[in-house]
Design an enzyme around this catalytic site. Structure first.
Site, PDB file in Angstrom:
ATOM      1  N   GLU A 161       0.866  -1.185   0.000  1.00  0.00           N
ATOM      2  CA  GLU A 161       0.000   0.000   0.000  1.00  0.00           C
ATOM      3  C   GLU A 161       0.894   1.223   0.000  1.00  0.00           C
ATOM      4  O   GLU A 161       1.911   1.254   0.718  1.00  0.00           O
ATOM      5  CB  GLU A 161      -0.906   0.001   1.231  1.00  0.00           C
ATOM      6  CG  GLU A 161      -1.728   1.277   1.415  1.00  0.00           C
ATOM      7  CD  GLU A 161      -2.572   1.234   2.694  1.00  0.00           C
ATOM      8  OE1 GLU A 161      -3.005   0.132   3.077  1.00  0.00           O
ATOM      9  OE2 GLU A 161      -2.756   2.296   3.311  1.00  0.00           O
TER      10      GLU A 161
ATOM     11  N   GLU B 147      -2.149  11.210   3.855  1.00  0.00           N
ATOM     12  CA  GLU B 147      -3.170  10.926   4.856  1.00  0.00           C
ATOM     13  C   GLU B 147      -3.145  12.040   5.889  1.00  0.00           C
ATOM     14  O   GLU B 147      -2.080  12.549   6.241  1.00  0.00           O
ATOM     15  CB  GLU B 147      -2.912   9.593   5.548  1.00  0.00           C
ATOM     16  CG  GLU B 147      -3.237   8.365   4.726  1.00  0.00           C
ATOM     17  CD  GLU B 147      -3.079   7.101   5.549  1.00  0.00           C
ATOM     18  OE1 GLU B 147      -4.102   6.504   5.916  1.00  0.00           O
ATOM     19  OE2 GLU B 147      -1.929   6.728   5.832  1.00  0.00           O
TER      20      GLU B 147
END
Length: 501
Positions: A380, A385
């Protein structure tokens, strides 16, 4: 035979000695009315032309009108300091002076000044006559006569808002470079009429594949008048040949920064220039309210404009306080899976983040086929974020079998960002075979290297797809609860671009 050889050599040396030697600048910059703004030169003055040459612009644009006594002069507006050019004699114009002491330039004087150099093109715009079409054609004829008289055909390219003027130029000079300005003629029609380029307001090009289609037809693409960084970068990313600007110095700076200057080529993009739901050719949806492995609180909807809508040049991903099935919040999670999957390249997303405790917006990538098994074994890449309880901090993170948050070994870094909720920032990665670099506004803040110890460390040799979402709550995002006053909460995405080498 000996005489023939000597004659041939003499002709060669004569041609080499007296032929023009041009070295036209190879860049996208055309100074609009010359380079006038930074040094406060008058627009369309010879001083502004000389400054464009000094800067090294590909071209310097200027505008031509004709006085009642048939003198061609250079000025942008139909009036010059209160005098309507087409209704006065040239002598009347000479009663006025520009701010730097120059008189209004005649076309002859302007072209002779431009002829002194051989690096910057002279982009001659014939202004549509306010009197009649016939007078405009006459101005066109006289412009070409002047260019021929002064022997500056190699210096001059032509533009106009009048399509008939463009065609007239090509009748008189079949090899001239001519582009049309107004915006309503198709690339196919211009090609059929033998124009060499299109020079439209940049907004016209935001229609799907307009630039690519024109270039496939062999037309050059110029955009006017582009004075801000986002539009400059959009056009540079889409590889237009020329950009006409009042800010040539700024454009030169932006050219140095563009990924294209570093050898990247745009592979895929969504600029969100349509309206309504995101384009189905680019985006699908992950749907449901099952917690998504992180005990998240939202329900992701399927193609619902309440949660995902394109308007005013942005994709808006909107988290709402709304009941849906067994959840009390709704949002959207957009994916390019099986629509655009890629391996290696530069990904950049220009976005403005939502603000509020409990929000968890993300820009990230997952493997399309999970070659090495389920998460985290196939990897990933979290490009951006943000968790709302930690204001102004943005995280970049990599997850693999050996490096992930479940076993507290994930590799990542947080960076403080100025005004992430009220200003756009560019969140990016550059993914290579041996490392991944993370950037915010071109500042590199994290590098993850390929240890070459296998897929447990480095599963990043397979196709990935992009994901954009705003989660609510969850193990990380909801660590300090959810502030319901934050809703509705919107992540605005200006563009998504993927480049490859």
């Amino acid at each position: 035979m000996k005489r023939i050889l000597i004659s041939t050599l003499m002709l060669f040396f004569f041609t080499a000695s007296f032929g023009q030697k041009f070295n036209w600048n190879k860049n996208q910059v055309i100074a609009h009315r010359g380079a006038w703004k930074k040094n406060n030169f008058p627009q369309n003055s010879i001083a502004s032309l000389n400054e464009a040459v000094k800067l090294g612009c590909y071209g310097s644009e200027f505008d031509v009108w004709m006085t009642t006594d048939n003198i061609l002069v250079v000025n942008h507006d139909p009036e010059f300091q209160g005098l309507t050019i087409e209704k006065v004699n040239y002598a009347d114009l000479l009663t006025k002076t520009m701010s730097n002491g120059e008189k209004i330039p005649t076309l002859e004087a302007y072209l002779l000044a431009g002829k002194k150099q051989k690096t910057t093109k002279l982009i001659l715009e014939i202004k549509p006559s306010l009197i009649s079409k016939e007078r405009g054609i006459e101005v066109t004829n006289k412009c070409i006569e002047m260019v021929k008289k002064l022997k500056v055909t190699d210096w001059v390219e032509y533009i106009s808002f009048d399509y008939d003027y463009c065609k007239r130029i090509l009748t008189l000079l079949p090899n001239a470079k001519v582009a049309y300005l107004k915006g309503e003629i198709s690339a196919e029609q211009m090609k059929a009429d033998k124009l060499t380029g299109v020079d439209y307001h940049y907004s016209v090009y935001q229609k799907d594949n307009w630039i690519e289609n024109a270039q496939k037809l062999g037309l050059t693409v110029n955009a006017w008048t582009v004075n801000t960084v986002p539009e400059m970068q959009w056009l540079l990313a889409h590889n237009v040949e020329y950009i006409t600007t009042n800010e040539p110095e700024l454009l030169f700076d932006e050219i140095k920064k563009t990924p294209v200057a570093q050898g990247w080529k745009l592979k895929w993009a969504d600029e969100f220039d349509d309206a309504g739901l995101p384009l189905t050719k680019n985006w699908g949806y992950d749907v449901g309210g099952r917690g998504w492995g992180n005990n998240e609180l939202q329900y992701y909807t399927d193609a619902d404009t309440a949660n995902a809508v394109v308007k005013k040049g942005n994709l808006n991903i909107i988290a709402l306080k709304a009941d849906k099935e067994n959840r009390n919040y709704t949002s959207a999670r957009l994916v390019t899976k099986n629509k655009f999957d890629f391996k290696y390249g530069r990904v950049e997303v220009r976005a403005m983040l939502p603000k509020g405790r409990g929000l968890w917006p993300a820009i990230w990538a997952l493997p399309t086929d999970s070659k090495y098994g389920s998460w985290p074994r196939s990897g990933e890449i979290d490009i951006m974020e943000h968790v709302g309880y930690d204001p102004d901090s943005v995280h970049g993170t990599v997850h693999t079998e050996k490096f992930n948050h479940v076993i507290h070994t994930q590799v990542g870094k947080a960076l403080k960002v100025n005004n992430p909720y009220t200003a756009y920032h560019v969140y990016a990665i550059e993914w290579f075979t041996d490392h991944i670099d993370f950037f915010i506004d071109d500042q590199k803040y994290l590098t993850f290297k390929n240890t070459k110890k296998g897929s447990g460390d480095w599963p990043f040799d397979q196709n990935f797809h992009l994901i954009l979402n705003v989660a609510v709550g969850g193990d990380w995002g909801g660590k300090k609860g959810v502030d319901d006053a934050a809703f509705p909460a919107t992540m605005k995405v200006d563009y998504v671009r993927v480049f490859q080498k």
